[in-house]
Design a protein around this motif. Structure first.
Motif, PDB file in Angstrom:
ATOM      1  N   MET A  93       2.959  90.685  43.261  1.00 18.65           N
ATOM      2  CA  MET A  93       2.956  89.410  43.946  1.00 18.65           C
ATOM      3  C   MET A  93       1.688  88.681  43.537  1.00 18.65           C
ATOM      4  SD  MET A  93       3.268  88.592  48.033  1.00 18.65           S
ATOM      5  CE  MET A  93       2.238  89.920  48.570  1.00 18.65           C
ATOM      6  N   SER A  94       1.815  87.434  43.109  1.00 17.20           N
ATOM      7  CA  SER A  94       0.641  86.660  42.736  1.00 17.20           C
ATOM      8  C   SER A  94       0.137  85.878  43.931  1.00 17.20           C
ATOM      9  CB  SER A  94       0.979  85.717  41.580  1.00 17.20           C
ATOM     10  OG  SER A  94       1.947  84.784  41.982  1.00 17.20           O
ATOM     11  N   ASN A  95      -1.184  85.855  44.063  1.00 12.84           N
ATOM     12  CA  ASN A  95      -1.825  85.168  45.170  1.00 12.84           C
ATOM     13  C   ASN A  95      -2.791  84.164  44.566  1.00 12.84           C
ATOM     14  OD1 ASN A  95      -3.182  84.345  47.457  1.00 12.84           O
ATOM     15  ND2 ASN A  95      -3.887  86.367  48.053  1.00 12.84           N
ATOM     16  N   LEU A  96      -2.265  83.019  44.165  1.00 11.54           N
ATOM     17  CA  LEU A  96      -3.056  82.027  43.451  1.00 11.54           C
ATOM     18  C   LEU A  96      -4.125  81.374  44.313  1.00 11.54           C
ATOM     19  CD1 LEU A  96      -0.194  80.348  41.397  1.00 11.54           C
ATOM     20  CD2 LEU A  96      -1.748  82.177  40.686  1.00 11.54           C
ATOM     21  N   LEU A  97      -3.950  81.375  45.622  1.00  9.79           N
ATOM     22  CA  LEU A  97      -4.926  80.750  46.506  1.00  9.79           C
ATOM     23  C   LEU A  97      -6.083  81.686  46.847  1.00  9.79           C
ATOM     24  CD1 LEU A  97      -2.524  78.956  49.009  1.00  9.79           C
ATOM     25  CD2 LEU A  97      -3.756  77.957  47.080  1.00  9.79           C
ATOM     26  N   GLY A  98      -5.946  82.956  46.551  1.00 12.21           N
ATOM     27  CA  GLY A  98      -6.991  83.912  46.882  1.00 12.21           C
ATOM     28  C   GLY A  98      -7.108  84.190  48.368  1.00 12.21           C
ATOM     29  N   VAL A  99      -6.094  83.836  49.136  1.00  9.98           N
ATOM     30  CA  VAL A  99      -6.089  84.087  50.582  1.00  9.98           C
ATOM     31  C   VAL A  99      -5.823  85.577  50.796  1.00  9.98           C
ATOM     32  CG1 VAL A  99      -4.951  83.535  52.762  1.00  9.98           C
ATOM     33  CG2 VAL A  99      -5.232  81.762  51.026  1.00  9.98           C
ATOM     34  N   LEU A 152       9.285  82.613  53.945  1.00 13.29           N
ATOM     35  CA  LEU A 152       9.478  83.975  53.459  1.00 13.29           C
ATOM     36  C   LEU A 152       8.949  84.145  52.035  1.00 13.29           C
ATOM     37  CD1 LEU A 152      13.013  84.800  54.854  1.00 13.29           C
ATOM     38  CD2 LEU A 152      11.003  86.245  55.122  1.00 13.29           C
ATOM     39  N   ASP A 153       9.267  83.203  51.165  1.00  7.69           N
ATOM     40  CA  ASP A 153       8.807  83.292  49.778  1.00  7.69           C
ATOM     41  C   ASP A 153       7.288  83.219  49.687  1.00  7.69           C
ATOM     42  OD1 ASP A 153      11.385  83.577  48.846  1.00  7.69           O
ATOM     43  OD2 ASP A 153      11.595  81.488  48.220  1.00  7.69           O
ATOM     44  N   ALA A 162       9.157  89.177  47.489  1.00  9.73           N
ATOM     45  CA  ALA A 162      10.045  90.337  47.377  1.00  9.73           C
ATOM     46  C   ALA A 162      10.725  90.695  48.700  1.00  9.73           C
ATOM     47  CB  ALA A 162       9.263  91.539  46.862  1.00  9.73           C
ATOM     48  N   ALA A 163      10.347  90.056  49.787  1.00 11.12           N
ATOM     49  CA  ALA A 163      10.849  90.453  51.106  1.00 11.12           C
ATOM     50  C   ALA A 163      12.353  90.278  51.250  1.00 11.12           C
ATOM     51  CB  ALA A 163      10.120  89.681  52.208  1.00 11.12           C
ATOM     52  N   VAL A 164      12.889  89.146  50.832  1.00 10.15           N
ATOM     53  CA  VAL A 164      14.324  88.899  51.012  1.00 10.15           C
ATOM     54  C   VAL A 164      15.148  89.943  50.260  1.00 10.15           C
ATOM     55  CG1 VAL A 164      16.216  87.287  50.548  1.00 10.15           C
ATOM     56  CG2 VAL A 164      14.072  86.444  51.537  1.00 10.15           C
ATOM     57  N   ALA A 165      14.775  90.214  49.021  1.00 10.91           N
ATOM     58  CA  ALA A 165      15.515  91.215  48.241  1.00 10.91           C
ATOM     59  C   ALA A 165      15.412  92.588  48.898  1.00 10.91           C
ATOM     60  CB  ALA A 165      14.996  91.267  46.813  1.00 10.91           C
ATOM     61  N   ALA A 166      14.243  92.926  49.422  1.00 10.84           N
ATOM     62  CA  ALA A 166      14.077  94.218  50.091  1.00 10.84           C
ATOM     63  C   ALA A 166      14.947  94.300  51.337  1.00 10.84           C
ATOM     64  CB  ALA A 166      12.603  94.428  50.456  1.00 10.84           C
ATOM     65  N   PRO A 190       2.532  91.029  53.149  1.00  7.95           N
ATOM     66  CA  PRO A 190       3.333  91.904  52.287  1.00  7.95           C
ATOM     67  C   PRO A 190       4.336  92.790  53.024  1.00  7.95           C
ATOM     68  CG  PRO A 190       1.061  92.675  52.401  1.00  7.95           C
ATOM     69  CD  PRO A 190       1.117  91.363  53.126  1.00  7.95           C
ATOM     70  N   TRP A 191       5.558  92.795  52.495  1.00 12.51           N
ATOM     71  CA  TRP A 191       6.624  93.665  52.986  1.00 12.51           C
ATOM     72  C   TRP A 191       6.222  95.124  52.827  1.00 12.51           C
ATOM     73  CZ3 TRP A 191      11.043  93.544  55.650  1.00 12.51           C
ATOM     74  CH2 TRP A 191      11.914  94.622  55.538  1.00 12.51           C
ATOM     75  N   SER A 192       5.463  95.448  51.813  1.00  8.67           N
ATOM     76  CA  SER A 192       5.075  96.830  51.547  1.00  8.67           C
ATOM     77  C   SER A 192       4.249  97.439  52.681  1.00  8.67           C
ATOM     78  CB  SER A 192       4.302  96.929  50.232  1.00  8.67           C
ATOM     79  OG  SER A 192       3.114  96.154  50.300  1.00  8.67           O
ATOM     80  N   HIS A 193       3.617  96.613  53.490  1.00  5.45           N
ATOM     81  CA  HIS A 193       2.886  97.099  54.661  1.00  5.45           C
ATOM     82  C   HIS A 193       3.884  97.157  55.823  1.00  5.45           C
ATOM     83  CE1 HIS A 193      -0.485  97.851  57.297  1.00  5.45           C
ATOM     84  NE2 HIS A 193      -0.135  96.836  58.061  1.00  5.45           N
ATOM     85  N   GLU A 194       4.354  98.336  56.149  1.00  2.30           N
ATOM     86  CA  GLU A 194       5.464  98.505  57.093  1.00  2.30           C
ATOM     87  C   GLU A 194       5.311  97.743  58.409  1.00  2.30           C
ATOM     88  OE1 GLU A 194       8.146 101.994  59.155  1.00  2.30           O
ATOM     89  OE2 GLU A 194       6.953 102.474  57.397  1.00  2.30           O
ATOM     90  N   PRO A 195       4.131  97.690  59.036  1.00  2.00           N
ATOM     91  CA  PRO A 195       4.013  96.937  60.287  1.00  2.00           C
ATOM     92  C   PRO A 195       4.282  95.431  60.146  1.00  2.00           C
ATOM     93  CG  PRO A 195       2.251  98.539  60.148  1.00  2.00           C
ATOM     94  CD  PRO A 195       2.936  98.529  58.799  1.00  2.00           C
ATOM     95  N   ASN A 196       4.248  94.889  58.929  1.00  2.00           N
ATOM     96  CA  ASN A 196       4.571  93.474  58.710  1.00  2.00           C
ATOM     97  C   ASN A 196       6.072  93.210  58.731  1.00  2.00           C
ATOM     98  OD1 ASN A 196       1.863  92.932  58.350  1.00  2.00           O
ATOM     99  ND2 ASN A 196       1.994  92.606  56.159  1.00  2.00           N
TER     100      ASN A 196
END
Length: 143
Positions: free
Chosen positions: A1-7, A127-128, A133-137, A91-97
């Motif tokens: 996942m790209s984070n262009l804003l650096g947030v 979502l995007d 990747a969340a919707v596909a997951a 991130p979807w990869s962090h289960e609590p999210n």
């Protein structure tokens, strides 16, 4: 996942009590367990998203929309409490999210079901922006 804003990523705390309560729904009266779970954990977006999904699959689109809307607002509260400022990765990869992302997805699906197209567009962008990747997951059944 790209984070262009650096947030920085927003990572919500775990909800073991919610996960345990939802796991008890297998083999029991699912509706009763889900209602008890949102009663016991009313701030949990995961509990509300699960109830929204259940009512959706029962064909109760308006109820699903209402439950998902509660999960969405509870999710926004949790994100803000965790330092989120209206943008940046969740991130979807962090289960609590996943409860927040599921609530967004369930609300988007129900909004489409009642013909609220502007809401569908807004929630798709949300979502995007949170995790592309969340919707596909979610649609692949990853929970």
């Amino acid at each position: 996942m790209s984070n262009l804003l650096g947030v920085p990523e927003t990572l919500l705390p775990d909800e073991p009590g919610v996960r345990e309560a939802l796991a008890r729904a297998v083999g029991f009266d699912v509706d009763d367990v889900l209602e008890a779970t949102v009663t016991d954990f009313p701030t949990s977006s995961l509990a509300w998203a699960t109830l929204a999904d259940r009512t959706w699959h029962k064909g109760e689109v308006v109820a699903s929309y209402a439950y998902a809307r509660v999960g969405y607002h509870r999710g926004l509260d949790a994100l803000r409490k965790a330092g989120w400022r209206g943008q940046g990765p969740v991130p979807w990869s962090h289960e609590p999210n996943r409860g927040v992302l599921l609530s967004l997805y369930m609300l988007r699906r129900a909004a489409e079901g009642i013909g609220e197209s502007a809401e569908v567009v807004r929630l798709t962008e949300f979502l995007d922006g949170a995790d592309p990747a969340a919707v596909a997951a979610i649609e692949s059944g990853e929970r």
